[in-house]
Design a protein around this motif. Sequence first.
Motif, mmCIF file in Angstrom:
data_model
loop_
_atom_site.group_PDB
_atom_site.id
_atom_site.type_symbol
_atom_site.label_atom_id
_atom_site.label_comp_id
_atom_site.label_asym_id
_atom_site.label_seq_id
_atom_site.Cartn_x
_atom_site.Cartn_y
_atom_site.Cartn_z
ATOM 1 N N GLN A 1 0.837 -1.205 0.000
ATOM 2 C CA GLN A 1 0.000 0.000 0.000
ATOM 3 C C GLN A 1 0.874 1.258 0.000
ATOM 4 O O GLN A 1 0.608 2.213 -0.728
ATOM 5 C CB GLN A 1 -0.941 -0.016 1.226
ATOM 6 C CG GLN A 1 -1.975 1.104 1.230
ATOM 7 C CD GLN A 1 -2.939 1.034 0.041
ATOM 8 O OE1 GLN A 1 -3.378 -0.053 -0.365
ATOM 9 N NE2 GLN A 1 -3.260 2.187 -0.565
ATOM 10 N N ALA A 2 1.940 1.238 0.795
ATOM 11 C CA ALA A 2 2.833 2.404 0.861
ATOM 12 C C ALA A 2 3.465 2.653 -0.519
ATOM 13 O O ALA A 2 3.584 3.801 -0.964
ATOM 14 C CB ALA A 2 3.912 2.180 1.915
ATOM 15 N N ALA A 3 3.863 1.586 -1.185
ATOM 16 C CA ALA A 3 4.473 1.734 -2.511
ATOM 17 C C ALA A 3 3.449 2.293 -3.496
ATOM 18 O O ALA A 3 3.752 3.195 -4.296
ATOM 19 C CB ALA A 3 5.005 0.386 -3.003
ATOM 20 N N ARG B 1 2.912 5.957 -2.964
ATOM 21 C CA ARG B 1 4.035 6.729 -3.489
ATOM 22 C C ARG B 1 3.929 6.893 -5.013
ATOM 23 O O ARG B 1 4.166 7.971 -5.566
ATOM 24 C CB ARG B 1 5.324 5.992 -3.124
ATOM 25 C CG ARG B 1 6.506 6.848 -3.306
ATOM 26 C CD ARG B 1 7.685 6.330 -2.515
ATOM 27 N NE ARG B 1 8.884 6.888 -3.121
ATOM 28 C CZ ARG B 1 10.089 6.413 -2.985
ATOM 29 N NH1 ARG B 1 10.287 5.341 -2.248
ATOM 30 N NH2 ARG B 1 11.103 6.988 -3.578
ATOM 31 N N LEU B 2 3.536 5.832 -5.675
ATOM 32 C CA LEU B 2 3.380 5.896 -7.132
ATOM 33 C C LEU B 2 2.235 6.833 -7.508
ATOM 34 O O LEU B 2 2.331 7.608 -8.458
ATOM 35 C CB LEU B 2 3.102 4.498 -7.700
ATOM 36 C CG LEU B 2 4.251 3.495 -7.581
ATOM 37 C CD1 LEU B 2 3.758 2.084 -7.870
ATOM 38 C CD2 LEU B 2 5.388 3.858 -8.541
ATOM 39 N N ALA B 3 1.154 6.754 -6.738
ATOM 40 C CA ALA B 3 -0.012 7.599 -7.028
ATOM 41 C C ALA B 3 0.342 9.075 -6.843
ATOM 42 O O ALA B 3 -0.029 9.922 -7.662
ATOM 43 C CB ALA B 3 -1.181 7.192 -6.133
ATOM 44 N N GLU B 4 1.094 9.360 -5.777
ATOM 45 C CA GLU B 4 1.484 10.763 -5.519
ATOM 46 C C GLU B 4 2.312 11.351 -6.645
ATOM 47 O O GLU B 4 2.234 12.528 -6.942
ATOM 48 C CB GLU B 4 2.317 10.848 -4.228
ATOM 49 C CG GLU B 4 1.473 10.918 -2.978
ATOM 50 C CD GLU B 4 2.263 10.502 -1.737
ATOM 51 O OE1 GLU B 4 3.514 10.547 -1.757
ATOM 52 O OE2 GLU B 4 1.597 10.088 -0.761
ATOM 53 N N THR B 5 3.134 10.513 -7.246
ATOM 54 C CA THR B 5 3.992 11.026 -8.323
ATOM 55 C C THR B 5 3.343 10.845 -9.697
ATOM 56 O O THR B 5 3.999 11.018 -10.727
ATOM 57 C CB THR B 5 5.374 10.339 -8.290
ATOM 58 O OG1 THR B 5 5.161 8.930 -8.196
ATOM 59 C CG2 THR B 5 6.198 10.792 -7.100
ATOM 60 N N GLN C 1 3.182 -7.839 -10.164
ATOM 61 C CA GLN C 1 4.220 -6.869 -10.567
ATOM 62 C C GLN C 1 4.642 -5.962 -9.415
ATOM 63 O O GLN C 1 5.826 -5.699 -9.232
ATOM 64 C CB GLN C 1 3.731 -5.981 -11.724
ATOM 65 C CG GLN C 1 3.197 -6.723 -12.923
ATOM 66 C CD GLN C 1 4.190 -7.647 -13.593
ATOM 67 O OE1 GLN C 1 5.406 -7.531 -13.390
ATOM 68 N NE2 GLN C 1 3.679 -8.582 -14.385
ATOM 69 N N LEU C 2 3.681 -5.475 -8.671
ATOM 70 C CA LEU C 2 4.024 -4.558 -7.580
ATOM 71 C C LEU C 2 4.652 -5.338 -6.416
ATOM 72 O O LEU C 2 5.694 -4.952 -5.876
ATOM 73 C CB LEU C 2 2.781 -3.803 -7.091
ATOM 74 C CG LEU C 2 3.088 -2.784 -5.991
ATOM 75 C CD1 LEU C 2 3.860 -1.602 -6.561
ATOM 76 C CD2 LEU C 2 1.811 -2.295 -5.307
ATOM 77 N N ALA C 3 4.034 -6.460 -6.067
ATOM 78 C CA ALA C 3 4.503 -7.235 -4.916
ATOM 79 C C ALA C 3 5.938 -7.724 -5.132
ATOM 80 O O ALA C 3 6.777 -7.641 -4.235
ATOM 81 C CB ALA C 3 3.556 -8.414 -4.678
ATOM 82 N N GLN D 1 10.818 -0.182 -10.241
ATOM 83 C CA GLN D 1 12.017 0.012 -9.397
ATOM 84 C C GLN D 1 12.510 1.450 -9.522
ATOM 85 O O GLN D 1 12.838 2.095 -8.517
ATOM 86 C CB GLN D 1 13.128 -0.959 -9.815
ATOM 87 C CG GLN D 1 12.847 -2.402 -9.392
ATOM 88 C CD GLN D 1 13.531 -3.427 -10.286
ATOM 89 O OE1 GLN D 1 14.214 -3.077 -11.261
ATOM 90 N NE2 GLN D 1 13.338 -4.699 -9.977
ATOM 91 N N ALA D 2 12.559 1.947 -10.749
ATOM 92 C CA ALA D 2 13.039 3.316 -10.957
ATOM 93 C C ALA D 2 12.106 4.305 -10.263
ATOM 94 O O ALA D 2 12.545 5.211 -9.561
ATOM 95 C CB ALA D 2 13.135 3.608 -12.452
ATOM 96 N N ALA D 3 10.806 4.086 -10.425
ATOM 97 C CA ALA D 3 9.831 5.011 -9.851
ATOM 98 C C ALA D 3 9.889 5.011 -8.328
ATOM 99 O O ALA D 3 9.615 6.025 -7.684
ATOM 100 C CB ALA D 3 8.431 4.633 -10.321
ATOM 101 N N LEU D 4 10.236 3.882 -7.746
ATOM 102 C CA LEU D 4 10.241 3.762 -6.284
ATOM 103 C C LEU D 4 11.644 3.939 -5.697
ATOM 104 O O LEU D 4 11.846 3.746 -4.492
ATOM 105 C CB LEU D 4 9.664 2.403 -5.873
ATOM 106 C CG LEU D 4 8.167 2.219 -6.180
ATOM 107 C CD1 LEU D 4 7.763 0.750 -6.087
ATOM 108 C CD2 LEU D 4 7.304 3.075 -5.243
#
Length: 295
Positions: free
Chosen positions: A84-86, A89-93, A172-174, A204-207
């Motif tokens: 959820q945290a990841a 973070r993706l949604a914010e960016t 993919q996310l997990a 990976q790059a986005a996070l």
Amino acid sequence: MSGYRGRFAPTPSGPLHFGSLVAALASFLDARHAGGEWLLRIEDVDPPRCPPGTSETIRRQLETYGLHWDGEIRYQHARDVAYQAALERLAETGLAYPCSCSRKEWRDYPIYPGWCRDGLRHPHRPVAWRLRTDRGPRPVGWQDRLFGEQRFDPVDFGDVVLKRKEGLWAYQLAVVVDDADQGITDVVRGVDLLDNTPWQLQLQAALGMATPRYLHLPLIVAANGQKLSKQNLAPALPTAPGAVNRWLHEALIALEQQPPTTLREAPVAEQLAHAIARWDPARLRAQKHHRMPRP
Ligand code: GLU
């Protein structure tokens, strides 16, 4: 310790079959040859697809074949907070967005056409979350240890789902969150996942996560030429003492490690010690399809 950290990450949708033994064995040998650690992660993000007791079966199968992992087993069903945290973070960016479209609505397109990228089409429906592939780095590339230089534009693969409408996390996310969290340096897995890697690199790059090295393995096909999979009912690994030794020997042959015939019936620990010392992934052939042994 060498700093190498590998993992085997089965989805417990059924017991391991010969193809999964080959993948587990390759990643085990690669880790042990490097003097590294080898972890077991159970990718049980999709409970309806994972019959109860299957994780336990997989654990027992790995132990029977002498593939002992390091440390605690990681279970993805317990990782909700991290995923959820990841996602947040993706949604914010702006790299993840909610999508209300149903598969039926875009069935005439090869990939999801991105209709919800700039706002929900159906604001009152439950939403899935998708990766915005056009905003991540592109193209992405890596040097695959078997398949060589790879380069893809993730946009060509479409905005993959990260969280499903039902609230289930997508692979993919997990996989990206856990590979990073567990400090995985080397991913060794089937070539059927090669075309998932571009999304994983973008994530990976986005996070801000490191990208591991990748070694994708040749596919194991059944006698009828079909991919071995749980869906087409590949038989579970045998556990009878003699069969275990022979199947391990066959798996080493499938990996082109040229195990001596004299070790065909040898105890698994002996076969593995020999194979670890001589492990050479350069012997793998990218095009090779190996037929599975008969029990
Ligand atoms: N869980 C995936 C599978 O069983 C493998 C994940 C991976 O190795 O990246 O096919």
